[in-house]
Write an enzyme that holds these catalytic residues in place. Structure first.
Site, mmCIF file in Angstrom:
data_model
loop_
_atom_site.group_PDB
_atom_site.id
_atom_site.type_symbol
_atom_site.label_atom_id
_atom_site.label_comp_id
_atom_site.label_asym_id
_atom_site.label_seq_id
_atom_site.Cartn_x
_atom_site.Cartn_y
_atom_site.Cartn_z
ATOM 1 N N ILE A 13 40.661 43.466 40.166
ATOM 2 C CA ILE A 13 40.145 42.523 41.160
ATOM 3 C C ILE A 13 38.623 42.595 41.177
ATOM 4 C CG2 ILE A 13 40.042 41.903 43.607
ATOM 5 C CD1 ILE A 13 42.787 43.053 43.972
ATOM 6 N N HIS A 14 37.996 41.439 41.097
ATOM 7 C CA HIS A 14 36.545 41.339 41.220
ATOM 8 C C HIS A 14 36.240 39.965 41.806
ATOM 9 C CE1 HIS A 14 36.422 38.894 37.514
ATOM 10 N NE2 HIS A 14 37.376 39.706 37.120
ATOM 11 N N GLY A 15 34.997 39.668 42.041
ATOM 12 C CA GLY A 15 34.614 38.441 42.740
ATOM 13 C C GLY A 15 35.269 37.181 42.235
ATOM 14 N N ALA A 18 39.063 37.337 42.854
ATOM 15 C CA ALA A 18 39.375 37.318 44.282
ATOM 16 C C ALA A 18 39.134 35.963 44.924
ATOM 17 C CB ALA A 18 38.550 38.385 45.004
#
Length: 156
Positions: A13-15, A18
């Site tokens: 999960i990262h920007g 997400a």
């Protein structure tokens, strides 16, 4: 259960994951399936911080994820993210039905061959993807939801 996106991304999960994927697919829950992260309090904290406020999330081992997904309600729109196709093949072999797989980030390592700007595979990865294909599951390369979908199997 309602799995709306299943993604392979070594960053989990990262920007971008997400936000952009969750908006495009109206995700209500994030499920990270990674044995190592599920047993590392620091990883759990960091991954949890990347989830938008108000969204449910879990970071589970493969075994716990199978039990969790088997009990999940259809109204939940789940985004599954893993680091490698091996994890997804384990889920499939344990009875989890995946509608399709998005391959977004499998990065360069020695012995891996570039098949797109963000996807590098070795022979073992290719073998795992062929086993997944044998289950009738489509695999696409796409970094973001707005990108053109490329059939992974046309590249390997």
């Amino acid at each position: 259960m309602s799995i709306v996106v299943t993604r392979i991304d070594e960053r989990l999960i990262h920007g971008q994951v997400a936000y952009s994927w969750s908006v495009a697919y109206q995700v209500t829950e994030y499920l990270v399936v990674d044995d190592e992260a599920a047993n590392d309090p620091t990883q759990i904290l960091l991954l949890s911080m990347a989830v938008p406020a108000g969204k449910k999330h879990s970071i589970l081992s493969v075994e716990d994820a199978v039990r969790y997904l088997d009990a999940q309600l259809d109204s939940v729109k789940t985004f599954i993210v893993v680091k490698s196709p091996h994890v997804l093949l384990s889920l499939i072999d344990k009875g989890i039905t995946l509608p399709s797989i998005n391959v977004g980030g499998m990065y360069y390592k020695a012995g891996k061959q570039e098949i797109s700007k963000t996807v590098y595979l070795d022979e073992e990865d290719k073998d795992v993807f062929q086993k997944i294909r044998g289950h009738g599951i489509a695999c696409e390369i796409r970094t973001s939801p707005s990108d053109k979908s490329i059939d992974l199997f046309t590249k390997i």
